[in-house]
Design an enzyme around this catalytic site. Structure first.
Site, mmCIF file in Angstrom:
data_model
loop_
_atom_site.group_PDB
_atom_site.id
_atom_site.type_symbol
_atom_site.label_atom_id
_atom_site.label_comp_id
_atom_site.label_asym_id
_atom_site.label_seq_id
_atom_site.Cartn_x
_atom_site.Cartn_y
_atom_site.Cartn_z
ATOM 1 N N LYS A 75 25.612 -1.223 53.932
ATOM 2 C CA LYS A 75 24.245 -1.394 54.440
ATOM 3 C C LYS A 75 24.182 -0.933 55.891
ATOM 4 C CE LYS A 75 20.531 -4.873 54.731
ATOM 5 N NZ LYS A 75 20.144 -6.284 54.503
ATOM 6 N N SER B 62 15.746 -7.148 51.905
ATOM 7 C CA SER B 62 15.937 -5.935 52.661
ATOM 8 C C SER B 62 17.090 -5.052 52.168
ATOM 9 C CB SER B 62 16.188 -6.281 54.118
ATOM 10 O OG SER B 62 17.421 -6.959 54.288
ATOM 11 N N SER C 258 17.558 -11.600 51.277
ATOM 12 C CA SER C 258 17.736 -10.147 51.265
ATOM 13 C C SER C 258 18.917 -9.624 50.448
ATOM 14 C CB SER C 258 17.860 -9.620 52.692
ATOM 15 O OG SER C 258 16.599 -9.566 53.300
#
Lengths: 100, 493
Positions: free
Chosen positions: B79, B159, B183
């Protein structure tokens, strides 16, 4: 409680975010809608309740008070620190003039 | 030869160790899959050379008869919230575009030390603020999933939406995620993947771009519970450089996996049964109870009375912390600088932040600035932190009566890109079931349960006691074995 356009403009100034009139047109109603929604927290009886300070109870650790205690976060890494600066000169950050 | 991109972490590392295929072959397969899937927009930056480099190291270690790490030969997605030395790290924000860390985050360093390699940096909601991936400066990620008979572009969640999309599309066997208020779990649920947020403090926050520091927690996302157990073991561990890192041994979660739940009690929080709950979500929750009962558990009713207040408390606490954390983006030390002609320092700050932050980030910084400002601090922030204490007490009481809690992960399946963008509150509701565990710092995971009539995945959420990732993983495994979720998105990209 709702906030006025002037108050939102003041918050933007405190947050150091430049906002035009068009930005405020969007933000003021959105901001008030969110505030109205979070205000339901006022219904909760919190008398005698301590605000949370640590989600998992633990003691804060102290490191030894010496220079360069951790080579990754300690001193002596000027070039690394400045590597991503928008402006760096003579080993310092460059900023616009702040003193007349 | 088998298609190596179909394999998970355990299959890859065991296959590499056993000589069934080389790590280089694995890395090459995933590199090609990543390259061919640019239409999903899952990656901000690809690093095929890093994947190959780690693969060659794993192959060389095996040839030399050396010990192989827990993730040896496994290429993963990272990420874009984790600082990676020499590789652009942006948190999907314009304000960090071009930022090249001179150091490696602890979590990513742990993964490389375990033998994993990096396929690239994954797209996400800007500064991890969002539930749809639409707040990314680099454009929304498209979910590989589509409704049956429809071409509408759907959200992969957020997210960690680049992570969920890439795993679901077989671009990587696993990826890192971070979870501040859902998330990891929400994107996992709506893409048919598995993700676990461990107890707050298990994974170091050092080198992770900060959003809301009292909530931010990294965790693994993958396609199976056992792969999550392996990867979490590689990510977690005490780190003196994170002041809230847990100084506790990392258990062998993979070795401890056991789907036999005899003697365990599973709590069903009655307040999660909200008015207007999607009937398909409700049905999958009922099915989940049956599965856990079948695994030997007893189902008990529990109460979490402050559930309703968790989300509004979160939307005071998280923006408050964000407004403080994001004060560092000032155009001086790193990232973007916007210096209008003749401007002074204050004008430079305001112009830089206006140009660099997206709308949702600005909204949250403003909200945080307001609730922390003089005169409003007690009414908003202190009250929210008291409610947070009450939410945690609710869980403490519930865990007096059960070992884990079962709930839906999300209130709906994946929605279309653009559908909720105009209404921030409707978007925030996505995390209504995820946020309470975040506020209480508890381990929580999402496992795939079923497909809706439209052919979209739904997940079930397990929440456990602090430090009891094992209990969460075991219940997740029991569901996984019974759900037999094998659906895959049909390739269109």
């Amino acid at each position: 409680m709702s906030v006025t356009r002037e108050e939102v403009a003041k918050i933007a100034q405190l947050a150091r975010i430049k906002m035009g009139e068009g930005d405020l047109d969007h933000l003021v109603p959105e901001f008030n809608k969110i505030l109205e929604w979070v205000e339901q927290l006022g219904e909760v009886d919190t008398s005698g309740v301590e605000p949370m300070t640590a989600v998992i109870e633990q003691k804060l650790r102290l490191r030894d008070d010496v220079v360069d205690a951790d080579p990754k976060t300690g001193g002596g890494r000027r070039d690394d620190v400045l590597a991503n600066a928008p402006v760096a000169e003579h080993g310092f950050y460059g900023v616009p003039k702040v003193i007349e | 030869m088998t298609d190596l991109t179909k394999l998970g972490i355990r299959e890859i590392r065991d296959g590499v160790a056993g000589g069934d295929f080389t790590a280089r072959e694995v890395a090459e397969s995933f590199n090609s899959a990543v390259e061919a899937a640019s239409s999903l927009n899952a990656f901000v930056v690809t690093t095929p050379e890093k994947a190959l480099q780690a693969a060659d190291a794993a192959d060389a270690a095996r040839a030399a008869g050396g010990e192989l790490g827990a993730m040896a030969g496994v290429p993963i997605g990272m990420k874009d919230l984790f600082a990676t030395k020499g590789v652009q790290t942006t948190a999907a924000s314009h304000i960090l575009e071009g930022f090249t860390p001179q150091y490696e985050s602890t979590v990513s360093a742990n993964l490389w030390a375990a033998g994993a390699g990096m396929l690239g940096k994954l797209n996400m909601d800007q500064f991890a603020m969002g539930s749809s991936n639409e707040t990314s400066h680099f454009g929304a990620v498209k979910s590989p999933w589509r409704k049956a008979g429809s071409n509408q572009a759907l959200t992969p969640g957020g997210s960690s939406g680049g992570s969920s999309a890439a795993i679901a599309a077989r671009l990587c066997p696993a990826a890192t995620g971070t979870d501040t208020g859902g998330s990891i779990r929400q994107p996992a649920a709506i893409t048919g993947t598995v993700g676990i947020k461990p107890t707050y403090g298990r994974c170091s926050r050092w080198g992770v771009v900060a959003f809301a520091s009292s909530l931010d927690q990294a965790g693994p996302m993958a396609r199976s519970v056992e792969d999550c157990a392996i990867m979490l073991g590689a990510m977690a561990g005490f780190d003196a450089k994170d002041s809230t890192s847990l100084d506790a041994p990392v258990p062998d979660w993979f070795g401890g996996l056991n789907a036999d739940l005899k003697g365990k009690k599973v709590g069903i929080p009655r307040e999660y049964r909200m008015d207007g709950l999607d009937p398909e979500i409700d049905a999958s929750w009922e099915q989940g109870k049956e599965w856990l009962r079948d695994a030997g558990a007893e189902i008990v009713d529990v109460s979490l009375p402050h559930t309703k207040y968790a989300l509004p408390a979160y939307y005071i606490i998280a923006p408050a912390e964000a407004s403080s954390n994001l004060a560092r983006y000032d155009g001086v030390r790193y990232g973007l600088r916007d210096l209008p002609e003749g401007a002074g320092l204050q004008d430079m700050y305001a112009a830089t932040r206006a140009a660099g932050f997206g709308d949702e980030v600005k909204r949250r910084i403003m909200l945080g600035t307001y609730v922390l400002s003089a005169g409003f601090y007690d009414a908003y922030y202190t009250q929210a932190m008291k409610v947070r204490t009450l939410v945690q007490r609710d869980f403490d009481a519930a865990f007096g009566e059960c070992d884990v809690i079962l709930a839906p992960t999300t209130p709906t399946p994946a929605f279309g890109l653009g559908e909720l963008q105009a209404d921030p509150l409707a978007m925030y509701m996505n995390d209504v079931f995820a946020v309470p565990a975040s506020l209480a710092g508890l381990p929580a995971m999402s496992v795939p349960a079923t497909l809706t009539e439209d052919g979209l995945p739904l997940g079930l959420q397990i929440v456990g006691r602090a430090m009891d990732e094992q209990g969460v993983l075991n219940a997740g495994l029991a569901i996984e074995q019974r759900a037999g979720f094998a659906a895959q998105p049909e390739k269109w990209w």
